[in-house]
Design an enzyme around this catalytic site. Sequence first.
Site, PDB file in Angstrom:
ATOM      1  N   GLU A 136      -9.523 -43.726   7.802  1.00  0.00           N
ATOM      2  CA  GLU A 136      -8.500 -43.980   6.775  1.00  0.00           C
ATOM      3  C   GLU A 136      -7.117 -44.161   7.412  1.00  0.00           C
ATOM      4  O   GLU A 136      -6.242 -44.797   6.837  1.00  0.00           O
ATOM      5  CB  GLU A 136      -8.481 -42.874   5.720  1.00  0.00           C
ATOM      6  CG  GLU A 136      -7.982 -41.548   6.215  1.00  0.00           C
ATOM      7  CD  GLU A 136      -7.843 -40.494   5.112  1.00  0.00           C
ATOM      8  OE1 GLU A 136      -7.385 -40.835   4.022  1.00  0.00           O
ATOM      9  OE2 GLU A 136      -8.182 -39.335   5.363  1.00  0.00           O
TER      10      GLU A 136
ATOM     11  N   HIS B 205     -15.324 -36.855  -6.003  1.00  0.00           N
ATOM     12  CA  HIS B 205     -14.494 -35.862  -6.693  1.00  0.00           C
ATOM     13  C   HIS B 205     -13.232 -35.625  -5.880  1.00  0.00           C
ATOM     14  O   HIS B 205     -13.261 -34.854  -4.907  1.00  0.00           O
ATOM     15  CB  HIS B 205     -15.218 -34.517  -6.814  1.00  0.00           C
ATOM     16  CG  HIS B 205     -16.385 -34.526  -7.740  1.00  0.00           C
ATOM     17  ND1 HIS B 205     -17.348 -33.533  -7.707  1.00  0.00           N
ATOM     18  CD2 HIS B 205     -16.749 -35.380  -8.727  1.00  0.00           C
ATOM     19  CE1 HIS B 205     -18.258 -33.788  -8.652  1.00  0.00           C
ATOM     20  NE2 HIS B 205     -17.922 -34.909  -9.272  1.00  0.00           N
TER      21      HIS B 205
HETATM   22  C1  NOJ Z   1      -8.389 -38.756   1.365  1.00  0.00           C
HETATM   23  C2  NOJ Z   1      -9.767 -39.036   1.838  1.00  0.00           C
HETATM   24  O1  NOJ Z   1      -9.929 -38.718   3.196  1.00  0.00           O
HETATM   25  C3  NOJ Z   1     -10.069 -40.499   1.577  1.00  0.00           C
HETATM   26  O2  NOJ Z   1     -11.313 -40.856   2.114  1.00  0.00           O
HETATM   27  C4  NOJ Z   1     -10.018 -40.718   0.075  1.00  0.00           C
HETATM   28  O3  NOJ Z   1     -10.246 -42.066  -0.177  1.00  0.00           O
HETATM   29  C5  NOJ Z   1      -8.662 -40.312  -0.470  1.00  0.00           C
HETATM   30  N1  NOJ Z   1      -8.318 -38.994  -0.058  1.00  0.00           N
HETATM   31  C6  NOJ Z   1      -8.639 -40.352  -1.991  1.00  0.00           C
HETATM   32  O4  NOJ Z   1      -9.458 -39.344  -2.495  1.00  0.00           O
HETATM   33 CA    CA Z   2      -8.421 -37.344   4.610  1.00  0.00          CA
END
Ligand code: NOJ
Ligand code: CA
Length: 710
Positions: free
Chosen positions: A521, A427
Amino acid sequence: MQKIITNFTTYIILMNKLLYIAAPAVFMLASCAGGPQELSSPSGNIKLNFRLTDAGQPEYSVTFDGEEIVCPSTMGFELVNGENIAQGFKVDKVTRTSSDSYWVPVWGENDSIRDNYNAMTVAMTDKSGVKMDIEFRVFDDGAAFRYIFPEQATKTIEIKEELSEFAMGGDYTAWWIPGDYDTQEYEYNRSKLSEIRSFSEASKIENVAQTGFSPTGVQTSLMLKTPSGKYLNLHEAALVDYPAMHLNLNDTTMVFTSWLTPGRGEAKAVVNTPFKTPWRVIMASEKATGILATDIIYNLNEPNALEDVSWIHPTKYMGVWWEMITGKTSWSYTDAHDFDLATFDYSKAKPNGTHGATTENVKRYIDFAAENGFDELLIEGWNVGWEDWFGKEKDYVFDFVTPYPDFDIEELNNYAHSKGIKLMMHHETSGSIPNYEKHMDAAYDLMNKYGYDAVKSGYVGHILPKGETHYSQWTNNHYLNAIKKAAEKKIMVNAHEAVRPTGLARTYPNLVGNESAMGTEYRNMKPSHEAILPFTRLKGGPMDFTPGIFTMDLSEFVPGSKERKLATVANQLALYVTMYSPLQMAADLPENYAKKMDAFKFIKDVPVDWSKTIYIDAEPAEYIIAARKAKGGDSWWVGGIADEKGKDYDLKLDFLDPDRVYTATIYADAPDAHYLTNPEAYVITTTEVRKGDTIPLRMAPGGGVAISIE
Ligand code: NOJ
Ligand code: CA
């Protein structure tokens, strides 16, 4: 998440196990109310002193092994109506208690946690008749206090600012990230307290300017080291119905003052009596490993509030995720803006050909994850709305129930379940909380319908309603309500971009993860970042750090890209031990793991729940070496990680059982491995070991070592 051990037999067994004779569980002493009060920790190493100043303001100080680590620091509140609840107090009563108990977490680093402290509650009345208590608890590894407004004629208190001081005993070394109302996704700075201002100004930290926050403002948990070599950490525990606390430093006097996160209103916090604020916590240890090991934050949280926890389980998962993060595929189904986002009518939309969450691609991941014993598979970009979400300040982005046309939700769940794994829901709220709250019931019901039992939620972007921030009182209440509502539907939560955790997972153990820091990320983090997070962000609860990257050259995904993951393969394996979480992802792609199945074996085998943890040695942002024993088993697992300098260490296996022979499989950096020049070089060796043996560890720059001892 736990039960206080009241059963006498269990208590005796535990006492014997720990060779510890417990004091009576709780006793109470009355004390003269007027003068200064001293409160010692159970062993006497930490002492807290309390008094009222001449102006009648509460003031405390803390010593650790005789050294003043927090100098006299005043306390109180500034109110919106121009008044203070700070001065003119008289003490009505001082009550002292002691407690020594154990509780059993549903998941965790250890199978039982000791909660041992001496406490003192100072009940006071101020000049205008407002009643306020301050409750202090002193442990052998820290001191804490919170404000309590008992039931009284004053029903609502509108707090403009909390005035809790933390007067540092010197120009300590600090590992800090800048104060910010919306994100913790920063790399850590290391500087003297007196250098924070020049560091902030030199790096032109953008969020400081955006929020008008002070250049000497920092976030908690704040890791510190005194010139005499003691390790301290300032954080908060049990953040409920209140804004998150930042710290603002007066860099002439070295006094931090609490700085609450603002929201829409003039009041940073509106509290209705009776009310307890979060705990303000000063962790303290002679050794860096003591800060890693302390459970003080969980101990200051309320016991488990959920009756049935049978559905909560540690989880190892893969994800249709890294391929979007690296740019190989997209979250969105179409690039063309030829659809009506207001109605989510995709009938005329042209597929972009790069959508990651297609039925076919997801099945490929399900096959790999199931074959390799994973519990769950996260899929991002499964639902409509990704064409127009990022940074959008609009009230209607996602509905969290409508799959893209090429994602067959029913078939994929059936397929996954037939192979023994579950899908994990995603979500992304885009920070639009009113929209999420509007759709939340239906979204959780959809999860129940298809058999999802975990959701990764996210709060990227500005929080709506406008004026709220990521860590304000109103927004914090949303995060907790989402966790409670999820618990009613038997759903585990892993919230990204939510407020930094403060130990609430003890009370709501379905909160199995948070991000609230810079995770994988960000592809270009320095290796030292992984060696500071367990000292800081992880003090409040586990992080969904998403380790396990095996292919470091990311141009493989996006031709021409210069991006590199800055780590060695052995470092990525070690994170499953050093970065505790009951929720661990194997973040890389199946095809990248397929190329290194010998190293992947460690990720397959490593447990995600532990009966015992020993932090063997560590230094913040430099290295961490930890050993953990699998819950329900005899095997031990060791992880070591190093910063950019690398680290050699002789690991003494004195934690093993005597008279047993174990097989150690050592996943090490190759002699010429280096996180910049040769990150994928590793060697795996197997050897017999016994208690007392020594294994020499050689961790390359940005490297690590992972060992299974079975
Ligand atoms: C930031 C989140 O930390 C990452 O894991 C996610 O893929 C993206 N937002 C998109 O929701
Ligand atoms: Ca994040």
